[in-house]
Motif scaffolding. Structure first.
Motif, short mmCIF file in Angstrom:
data_model
loop_
_atom_site.label_atom_id
_atom_site.label_comp_id
_atom_site.label_asym_id
_atom_site.label_seq_id
_atom_site.Cartn_x
_atom_site.Cartn_y
_atom_site.Cartn_z
N PRO A 27 41.61 -14.85 75.22
CA PRO A 27 41.97 -13.70 76.06
C PRO A 27 41.10 -13.62 77.32
N GLN A 28 41.75 -13.45 78.46
CA GLN A 28 41.06 -13.35 79.73
C GLN A 28 41.91 -12.53 80.68
N LYS A 29 41.32 -11.55 81.34
CA LYS A 29 42.03 -10.71 82.30
C LYS A 29 42.19 -11.46 83.61
N GLY A 30 43.27 -11.17 84.33
CA GLY A 30 43.43 -11.67 85.68
C GLY A 30 44.50 -12.72 85.86
N ALA A 31 44.43 -13.37 87.03
CA ALA A 31 45.36 -14.42 87.41
C ALA A 31 44.62 -15.45 88.26
N LEU A 32 45.16 -16.65 88.29
CA LEU A 32 44.60 -17.72 89.10
C LEU A 32 44.64 -17.31 90.57
N VAL A 33 43.57 -17.55 91.30
CA VAL A 33 43.53 -17.23 92.72
C VAL A 33 44.54 -18.11 93.46
N GLY A 34 45.32 -17.51 94.36
CA GLY A 34 46.31 -18.25 95.14
C GLY A 34 47.68 -17.61 95.05
N LYS A 35 48.68 -18.31 95.59
CA LYS A 35 50.03 -17.79 95.68
C LYS A 35 50.78 -17.95 94.35
N HIS A 36 51.54 -16.90 93.99
CA HIS A 36 52.29 -16.87 92.74
C HIS A 36 53.73 -16.43 92.97
N ARG A 37 54.63 -16.91 92.11
CA ARG A 37 55.98 -16.37 92.01
C ARG A 37 55.90 -15.27 90.97
N VAL A 38 56.43 -14.10 91.31
CA VAL A 38 56.38 -12.94 90.42
C VAL A 38 57.76 -12.68 89.85
N ARG A 39 57.81 -12.47 88.55
CA ARG A 39 59.07 -12.12 87.89
C ARG A 39 58.87 -10.83 87.11
N ILE A 40 59.81 -9.90 87.26
CA ILE A 40 59.73 -8.61 86.59
C ILE A 40 61.05 -8.39 85.86
N ALA A 41 60.97 -8.14 84.55
CA ALA A 41 62.18 -8.00 83.75
C ALA A 41 61.97 -7.01 82.62
N THR A 42 63.08 -6.44 82.17
CA THR A 42 63.06 -5.55 81.03
C THR A 42 63.29 -6.37 79.77
N PRO A 43 62.36 -6.31 78.80
CA PRO A 43 62.60 -7.04 77.55
C PRO A 43 63.81 -6.46 76.83
N PRO A 44 64.65 -7.31 76.22
CA PRO A 44 65.81 -6.77 75.50
C PRO A 44 65.36 -5.99 74.27
N PRO A 45 66.04 -4.90 73.98
CA PRO A 45 65.70 -4.12 72.79
C PRO A 45 66.19 -4.84 71.54
N LYS A 46 65.67 -4.43 70.38
CA LYS A 46 66.20 -4.97 69.13
C LYS A 46 67.66 -4.60 69.05
#
Length: 154
Positions: free
Chosen positions: A81-100
């Motif tokens: 476990p480690q907080k954060g993200a790699l330094v540099g440019k990222h592609r961001v994806r945002i989605a709603t997880p499907p419900p059961k």
């Protein structure tokens, strides 16, 4: 020569994946809104991009789930476990997880047994923010708490 090899191995391992201290990672947090309101319980992923081509760099990505206020704090996708993200440019994806009970494979099996079919899940967040995302974010070396996204539906 043996002393050189003893020094070279830890240096090589640190360069490849970071050691202990998480070299190359910075804390990242922010808020997600959808049509002006906090987006609760959505998945946010950051995937490092190649510098020239804009494709996946092969680096370790980061993820988070938003809270009731749409706030998130990224965590590296790794065994340790480690907080954060790699330094540099990222592609961001945002989605709603499907419900059961979203009409997936398990539901198809159940439907075959009962003779009933459930309707599949449709993410309310448009594909341009997730599977077809063009959202980019540049993670600064000092990190940020302002990785905010205000998503709009058509």
């Amino acid at each position: 020569m043996r002393r050189f090899a003893v020094w070279l191995l830890p240096a090589a391992l640190a360069a490849l994946g970071g050691c202990g201290g998480g070299a190359g990672y910075a804390p990242v947090s922010g808020h997600v809104k959808f049509n002006g309101k906090p987006a609760a319980n959505v998945m946010v992923t950051f995937q490092p991009l190649a510098k020239a081509a804009g494709g996946d760099a092969g680096g370790v990505g980061s993820f988070a789930t938003t809270d009731a206020d749409g706030r998130y704090e990224l965590e590296v996708m790794s065994e340790k476990p480690q907080k954060g993200a790699l330094v540099g440019k990222h592609r961001v994806r945002i989605a709603t997880p499907p419900p059961k009970g979203d009409g997936g494979a398990a539901d198809s099996d159940a439907a075959a047994e009962t003779g009933k079919k459930k309707k599949g899940f449709a993410d309310p967040i448009p594909a341009r923010y997730n599977v077809e995302s063009t959202l980019d974010f540049d993670v600064p070396s000092g990190g940020t708490d302002k990785a905010d996204f205000d998503l709009k539906s058509p």
